[in-house]
Scaffold this motif. Sequence first.
Motif, short mmCIF file in Angstrom:
data_model
loop_
_atom_site.label_atom_id
_atom_site.label_comp_id
_atom_site.label_asym_id
_atom_site.label_seq_id
_atom_site.Cartn_x
_atom_site.Cartn_y
_atom_site.Cartn_z
N SER A 47 4.10 -3.67 6.51
CA SER A 47 3.24 -2.54 6.13
C SER A 47 1.96 -3.12 5.55
O SER A 47 1.50 -2.72 4.49
CB SER A 47 3.96 -1.63 5.14
N ASP A 48 1.41 -4.12 6.26
CA ASP A 48 0.30 -4.91 5.73
C ASP A 48 -1.04 -4.49 6.30
O ASP A 48 -1.97 -5.30 6.39
CB ASP A 48 0.56 -6.42 5.91
N GLY A 49 -1.17 -3.20 6.65
CA GLY A 49 -2.49 -2.64 6.92
C GLY A 49 -3.10 -3.05 8.25
O GLY A 49 -2.47 -3.66 9.11
N ILE B 86 5.56 -7.48 -1.42
CA ILE B 86 4.47 -8.38 -1.85
C ILE B 86 3.14 -7.86 -1.32
O ILE B 86 3.08 -7.17 -0.30
CB ILE B 86 4.68 -9.84 -1.35
N ASP B 87 2.06 -8.17 -2.05
CA ASP B 87 0.72 -7.75 -1.60
C ASP B 87 -0.30 -8.81 -2.01
O ASP B 87 -0.22 -9.35 -3.11
CB ASP B 87 0.34 -6.41 -2.22
N ILE B 88 -1.24 -9.07 -1.11
CA ILE B 88 -2.25 -10.11 -1.41
C ILE B 88 -3.30 -9.61 -2.40
O ILE B 88 -4.03 -10.41 -2.97
CB ILE B 88 -2.95 -10.63 -0.13
N ARG B 89 -3.36 -8.30 -2.60
CA ARG B 89 -4.34 -7.80 -3.57
C ARG B 89 -3.66 -7.52 -4.91
O ARG B 89 -2.46 -7.27 -4.96
CB ARG B 89 -5.01 -6.53 -3.05
N THR B 90 -4.46 -7.52 -5.99
CA THR B 90 -3.89 -7.17 -7.29
C THR B 90 -3.74 -5.65 -7.36
O THR B 90 -4.38 -4.91 -6.62
CB THR B 90 -4.81 -7.61 -8.45
N ARG C 193 -5.86 11.77 9.13
CA ARG C 193 -4.48 11.49 9.54
C ARG C 193 -3.91 10.18 9.01
O ARG C 193 -2.70 10.02 8.94
CB ARG C 193 -4.36 11.45 11.09
N GLY C 194 -4.77 9.18 8.70
CA GLY C 194 -4.29 7.81 8.46
C GLY C 194 -3.23 7.71 7.37
O GLY C 194 -2.13 7.19 7.60
N LEU C 195 -3.53 8.22 6.20
CA LEU C 195 -2.58 8.15 5.09
C LEU C 195 -1.35 9.02 5.39
O LEU C 195 -0.21 8.63 5.09
CB LEU C 195 -3.28 8.62 3.81
N GLY D 111 2.76 2.36 9.05
CA GLY D 111 1.40 2.62 8.58
C GLY D 111 0.36 1.94 9.44
O GLY D 111 0.55 1.70 10.64
N ASP D 112 -0.77 1.59 8.79
CA ASP D 112 -1.90 1.01 9.52
C ASP D 112 -1.54 -0.28 10.25
O ASP D 112 -2.24 -0.68 11.18
CB ASP D 112 -3.07 0.72 8.56
N ALA D 113 -0.49 -0.95 9.86
CA ALA D 113 -0.08 -2.16 10.58
C ALA D 113 0.29 -1.82 12.01
O ALA D 113 0.07 -2.62 12.93
CB ALA D 113 1.11 -2.81 9.87
N GLY E 162 0.86 -1.18 0.00
CA GLY E 162 0.00 0.00 0.00
C GLY E 162 0.89 1.23 0.00
O GLY E 162 2.10 1.15 -0.29
N PRO E 163 0.34 2.39 0.37
CA PRO E 163 1.15 3.62 0.34
C PRO E 163 2.39 3.52 1.23
O PRO E 163 3.48 3.94 0.82
CB PRO E 163 0.20 4.69 0.87
N ALA E 164 2.28 2.96 2.44
CA ALA E 164 3.45 2.89 3.32
C ALA E 164 4.52 1.99 2.70
O ALA E 164 5.69 2.38 2.56
CB ALA E 164 3.05 2.37 4.70
N GLY E 165 4.13 0.79 2.28
CA GLY E 165 5.10 -0.18 1.75
C GLY E 165 5.77 0.32 0.48
O GLY E 165 6.99 0.22 0.32
N PRO F 298 -6.45 12.00 -3.99
CA PRO F 298 -6.92 10.74 -3.43
C PRO F 298 -5.83 9.68 -3.29
O PRO F 298 -4.88 9.62 -4.07
CB PRO F 298 -7.98 10.28 -4.42
N GLN F 299 -6.04 8.82 -2.30
CA GLN F 299 -5.12 7.71 -2.03
C GLN F 299 -4.95 6.83 -3.28
O GLN F 299 -3.86 6.30 -3.51
CB GLN F 299 -5.67 6.88 -0.87
N THR F 300 -6.02 6.67 -4.07
CA THR F 300 -5.92 5.86 -5.28
C THR F 300 -4.85 6.45 -6.21
O THR F 300 -4.06 5.72 -6.82
CB THR F 300 -7.27 5.79 -6.01
N HIS G 86 -11.39 3.02 -2.85
CA HIS G 86 -11.43 4.44 -2.48
C HIS G 86 -11.27 4.61 -0.98
O HIS G 86 -12.04 4.03 -0.22
CB HIS G 86 -12.74 5.08 -2.93
N ARG G 87 -10.28 5.38 -0.57
CA ARG G 87 -10.03 5.59 0.86
C ARG G 87 -9.77 7.07 1.11
O ARG G 87 -10.61 7.89 0.86
CB ARG G 87 -8.87 4.73 1.33
N ALA G 88 -8.55 7.39 1.58
CA ALA G 88 -8.28 8.77 2.02
C ALA G 88 -8.23 9.74 0.84
O ALA G 88 -8.04 9.34 -0.30
CB ALA G 88 -6.95 8.78 2.76
#
Length: 397
Positions: free
Chosen positions: A162-164, A35-39, A299-301, A287-289, A15-18, A104-106, A47-49
Amino acid sequence: MSETTRTQVLIIGAGPAGLMISQMLHNRGVESVAIDIRTREEIENTHRAGILEAKAVRMLEDENVSQRFRTDGYEHDGTDIRVRGISNRISFKDLVGASVWLYPQTDVFIDLANARERDGGDVRFGVSDVELLDGDSDNPGVRFTDAAGTTQEVRADFVVGSDGSRSICRALIPGATQYFREYPFAWFGIMAEAPMSYDELIYASSDRGFALISQRTPTVQRMYLQCNPSDDMHNWSEDQLWDEFQARVAGPDGFELKTGPIFERTLLPFRSFVQQPMQHGRVSLAGDAAHTVPPTGARGLNLALSDARVLAPRLAEAAKANDPAKLADYEEIAVKRVWRAQNFSYWMTTMLHSLPDENPFDRMRRLGELEMVLGHESGRRHLAEAYAGWPNEVDGL
Ligand SMILES: Cc1cc2nc3c(=O)[nH]c(=O)nc-3n(C[C@H](O)[C@H](O)[C@H](O)COP(=O)(O)OP(=O)(O)OC[C@H]3O[C@@H](n4cnc5c(N)ncnc54)[C@H](O)[C@@H]3O)c2cc1C
């Protein structure tokens, strides 16, 4: 069939942190595998921050990620805190000489993923069966199945978790303390095809509950309604949702929202979480981890990126010297900002939302607090400074 890779830094979660850490390590001459479990497509479409403080967008530039925020983002000099229909503009520019960016985070993710690809970064999306290996050793690693179905093992000198917010890497820190709070409300979020109703964010505290009016593009808007976590607003009609949004922002100035077709609905539970320590031996969390905040203070992102700002240069030194001692002050510096942000997010959340069992005294006290903050320059400045990002001398970054 299985393949083994050796690298300097293994990053679990792209994600953004990793990805920011991966990019910053590359800029400092250190190799990593993420590595990330999502594509990639799944992450690009989650859609997030939406709000980045100035320091966060500067990182995108300074770390050679992208300058796209300058053309596709929007610089906001302030925000509106609307209390019972009365608008109170907080000018970040006038109060603390700062601004924030609606970007946006995207888009942050797209820029980071493109930069890693451009610079030959090793980022493996869409993996499964992730199994952490020997976290407390000098040779930590991970085994997983890659997107093509091949079993892969990656071994590294250092690991970043950094796995959320559902991190499995937290378990690599022995004897950690987890601080946790759940709130008795949630946000129901929509994405709508509609024109912008206002050119800055509106935080609306009304007797019907809180609403956030925010934007994405001139034709796509992001908005949230405070709700009970068990409410099923997925079944509400579009008219019901727009009526509720309008009722929460209505005021004597006749402000009216611009409406349009709603194409996404999500429920966002409210939680505060911190795990300490954030680092042990060769493993660091980012990050969120390591921490999650309710989204009210945006603040999260920003926190995820500020962890990267503290961790990556130390990790680069640690990797070059193969010496975990170079990570020693990561925790001390990062955690100060984490708890500031926890406090700010909690404060904004409890000040702007009505509790389900709020009695008349509680409500009037809360409105008194809002008046105290918004009615005085010192209160507005306190809010503006925290929202737009604390200056370096305050947070040590
Ligand atoms: C619906 C929603 C709305 C939000 N709105 C806001 C907002 O308005 N403002 C704000 O500041 N913050 C907001 N946030 C929070 C913000 O999005 C996060 O703080 C931010 O994403 C943190 O970045 P991260 O890289 O630490 O974690 P993430 O973005 O969660 O990235 C972690 C990555 O790790 C991957 N992963 C998870 N488990 C594994 C595993 N076992 N192995 C490998 N990879 C794994 C995930 O697929 C994910 O891509 C919101 C969050 C949500 C969920």
